[in-house]
Design an enzyme around this catalytic site. Structure first.
Site, PDB file in Angstrom:
ATOM      1  N   SER A  80     -42.461   6.097  43.398  1.00 23.14           N
ATOM      2  CA  SER A  80     -41.324   5.762  44.245  1.00 23.14           C
ATOM      3  C   SER A  80     -41.738   5.227  45.618  1.00 23.14           C
ATOM      4  O   SER A  80     -42.402   4.212  45.711  1.00 23.14           O
ATOM      5  CB  SER A  80     -40.476   7.028  44.340  1.00 23.14           C
ATOM      6  OG  SER A  80     -39.256   6.787  44.918  1.00 23.14           O
ATOM      7  N   ASP A 295     -39.894   1.738  43.503  1.00 23.62           N
ATOM      8  CA  ASP A 295     -39.308   1.635  42.163  1.00 23.62           C
ATOM      9  C   ASP A 295     -37.844   1.199  42.199  1.00 23.62           C
ATOM     10  O   ASP A 295     -37.139   1.277  41.189  1.00 23.62           O
ATOM     11  CB  ASP A 295     -39.480   2.935  41.361  1.00 23.62           C
ATOM     12  CG  ASP A 295     -38.762   4.128  41.986  1.00 23.62           C
ATOM     13  OD1 ASP A 295     -38.505   4.101  43.203  1.00 23.62           O
ATOM     14  OD2 ASP A 295     -38.463   5.092  41.249  1.00 23.62           O
ATOM     15  N   ASP A 297     -35.029   2.317  43.450  1.00 27.19           N
ATOM     16  CA  ASP A 297     -33.837   3.154  43.252  1.00 27.19           C
ATOM     17  C   ASP A 297     -33.266   3.612  44.585  1.00 27.19           C
ATOM     18  O   ASP A 297     -32.347   4.417  44.628  1.00 27.19           O
ATOM     19  CB  ASP A 297     -34.129   4.371  42.349  1.00 27.19           C
ATOM     20  CG  ASP A 297     -35.147   5.319  42.928  1.00 27.19           C
ATOM     21  OD1 ASP A 297     -35.778   4.992  43.951  1.00 27.19           O
ATOM     22  OD2 ASP A 297     -35.325   6.408  42.336  1.00 27.19           O
ATOM     23  N   ALA A 400     -29.191  10.485  52.893  1.00 29.13           N
ATOM     24  CA  ALA A 400     -29.361   9.656  54.086  1.00 29.13           C
ATOM     25  C   ALA A 400     -30.459   8.612  53.870  1.00 29.13           C
ATOM     26  O   ALA A 400     -30.378   7.491  54.368  1.00 29.13           O
ATOM     27  CB  ALA A 400     -29.710  10.545  55.273  1.00 29.13           C
TER      28      ALA A 400
HETATM   29 MG   LIG Z   1     -37.636   5.617  44.472  1.00 34.26          MG
END
Ligand SMILES: [Mg+2]
Ligand SMILES: CC(=O)N[C@H]1[C@@H](OP(=O)(O)O)O[C@H](CO)[C@@H](O)[C@@H]1O
Length: 559
Positions: A80, A295, A297, A400
């Site tokens: 991530s 990634d 997201d 947040a």
């Molecule tokens: Mg991520």
């Protein structure tokens, strides 16, 4: 017998597997796995030390698929927003969401197994548990993908070996590059009987966005500049952003892979440092910028500027974080629902707005006082927000830091479809549901959604930015000998233990003007987090610092 052969380790069959098994049983790997926990969103650590974990996660994803009567599950190799040398495993459940919480402990058990024999025993124990009689003796399929990290290929290879050891089919190869939300969606589609091709997800988002923008005749911003964090989002962004450039906004993609993932760029960097990504120079004056993470997201928006104080250093930004994205979406959903009044039969649709304790106090006040919405607060981690959001007809949740999405319940969508043609509100909501990911947050989908909402509201990016002004805040980290000694309640805003530490925090907060603060153990790092807000930045800094000293003194006796 049903429970025999749950693990099919055929070392003699496969040279690759023999090599892998050596690594898995290597001393260093073994030691490094002993205490690794599933954390807030999966396993994460140095990529070099994760082959054994990846193998075992492949195995577990296979078992989970077998427990779900052969429904597909998923596995994404990514760390991530973390640095390039890290890597990790995220597991996707049969409903397209994150691995069910009840299986996280099994993931930890298989990962902790110290030898092939022990692994075999752990697997047998899991399938023999009364709640797991549903684990079928065979069948099962796992979709696998990775982000662009250099250790990803080896980890996918290990995960595929794990899936096969569970007797399941592995869909995906070492070359399968996907964003995390894309893989979640593919798992969901496969289980709805609509297996998808690589491009289907982004085609759907782009086409949905084009429908929502057609005939609008105005654009909210001249330039949209996207920081792809040198991650997997860079490969996918071109397939969606043409919907925005066709609407007349110039879209520029930066950090598309030439640099190191998340290094001086990306959502986490911009949100934490409140500065422009390093490569963001000479930007056109009317730019709205956004950063994805590795990634894709997670997303934050920002405006190049002087910072909220008006005195920021060059390169500082006005941040439009997850809280501000959430407020924009909540405001829009509320006005869409009000247009449905009278057109829809049955009870008034419920709207859910979900935040964590880290949401800036001003955002919560805006939602409650300006929009009249009641906010649900949950524990940190998208899985908790998502779970709470499922209770509403339509809901929006955001951390947040930029993780979030919008959910529409199936029954609400059904009711919307029955609203007579001509009610633009119902049609618009149905169209919005086409450009959001129903399982997890998606940076690219949220980029489209924000652009669509600004267009429909005829708001400029400045108007959005000025919805409210953040309360000054400070987040600090503190290393303690054993963070599990801290137990929290009330969406992690209060410590039940150590009680005397909470008493001290309350005392410090009461002395700070407009103070709010809490202490909680991180679920992803071996640290305790301290968050504080106050009327001024100096007040927030001092409050956080004094709480950090109280935490230190509690755990280290003031050392
Ligand atoms: Mg991520
Ligand atoms: C304060 C903060 O930003 N916490 C992050 C962080 O969790 P911690 O449990 O706080 O380490 O990582 C999570 C996974 O990425 C993310 O969901 C969460 O928001």
């Amino acid at each position: 017998m049903r429970h025999q052969g749950h693990l099919q380790v055929r070392e003699e069959d496969d040279k690759f597997f023999r090599e892998l098994w050596k690594t898995i049983d290597g001393e260093e790997e073994r030691r490094s796995r002993v205490k690794i926990s599933y954390g807030t969103a999966g396993f994460r650590r140095k990529g070099e030390t994760l082959r054994g974990v990846a193998f075992r996660c492949g195995l577990l994803a296979g078992l989970r698929s077998r427990a779900l009567d052969g429904k597909a599950t998923g596995l994404v190799v990514t760390a991530s927003h973390n640095p390039v040398e890290d890597n990790g495993i995220k597991l996707v459940d049969g409903d397209g969401g994150m691995l069910h919480i009840s299986w996280e402990k099994y993931a930890e058990e298989v990962v902790a197994a110290q030898s092939s024999q022990e692994l075999q025993q752990v697997v047998e124990k899991i399938v023999l548990r009364p709640e797991n009689t549903c684990v079928a003796a065979s069948g099962g399929v796992v979709l696998l993908a990775r982000d662009t990290r250099p250790t990803g290929e080896a980890l996918i290879a290990a995960a595929i070996a794990g899936v096969k050891a569970a007797g399941c089919e592995a869909l995906g190869s070492t070359d399968t590059l996907r964003t995390t939300p894309q893989l979640h969606w593919q798992v969901l589609m496969k289980n709805c009987g609509k297996p998808s091709e690589e491009s289907d997800y982004f085609d759907k988002l782009r086409e949905g966005c084009s429908r929502l923008l057609s005939g609008q005749g105005s654009k909210p911003v001249g330039h949209l500049i996207i920081d792809c964090a040198n991650g997997v989002g860079a490969l996918k962004a071109p397939s969606v952003v043409s919907a925005i450039s066709n609407a007349g906004t110039v879209v520029t993609l930066k950090n598309t892979g030439g640099g190191v993932v998340n290094h001086l760029c990306g959502a986490d960097y911009v949100q934490k440092e409140k500065v422009l990504p390093e490569t963001f120079v000479d930007l056109p004056g009317d730019s709205l910028c956004l950063s994805l993470d590795g990634d894709a997201d997670r997303v934050v928006f920002f405006l190049p500027g002087a910072g909220q104080s008006g005195q920021g250093a060059p390169g500082s930004v006005d941040l439009l974080d997850g809280d501000k994205i959430l407020c924009l979406i909540a405001a829009h959903l509320k006005s869409c629902l009000s247009k449905l009044d009278g057109a829809m039969t049955g009870p008034k649709p419920s709207i859910g707005v979900i935040q964590t304790a880290y949401a800036n106090g001003s955002s919560t006040r805006y939602l409650e006082e300006n929009l009249g919405l009641s906010v649900v607060k949950t524990k940190t981690g998208v899985k908790h927000l998502h779970h709470s959001a499922l209770a509403f007809d339509v809901s929006v949740y955001f951390e947040a830091n930029g993780h979030g999405t919008v959910l529409f319940s199936e029954s609400f969508l059904e009711r919307l479809r029955k609203v007579p043609q001509g009610n633009g509100g119902a049609m618009h909501l149905l169209e919005l549901s086409d450009i959001v990911n129903p399982s997890v947050g998606d940076a690219l989908s949220m980029a489209l959604l924000v652009y669509v909402i600004l267009t429909h509201k005829k708001w400029t990016h400045r108007e959005w930015c000025d919805l409210y002004r953040d309360v000054p805040s400070r987040m600090l980290k503190c290393v303690v000998p054993d963070r599990s000694q801290i137990k929290t309640t009330n969406a992690e805003q209060q410590m039940l233990q150590p009680q005397e530490l909470q008493v001290k925090v309350d005392e410090l907060v009461s002395k700070a003007s407009l103070g709010r603060a809490f202490v909680r153990p991180s679920g992803t790092e071996d640290i305790v987090r301290i968050y504080a807000e106050a009327e001024t930045q100096q007040g927030a800094d001092q409050l956080a610092q004094s709480i950090m000293e109280a935490v230190r003194s509690h755990f280290h006796g003031g050392q």
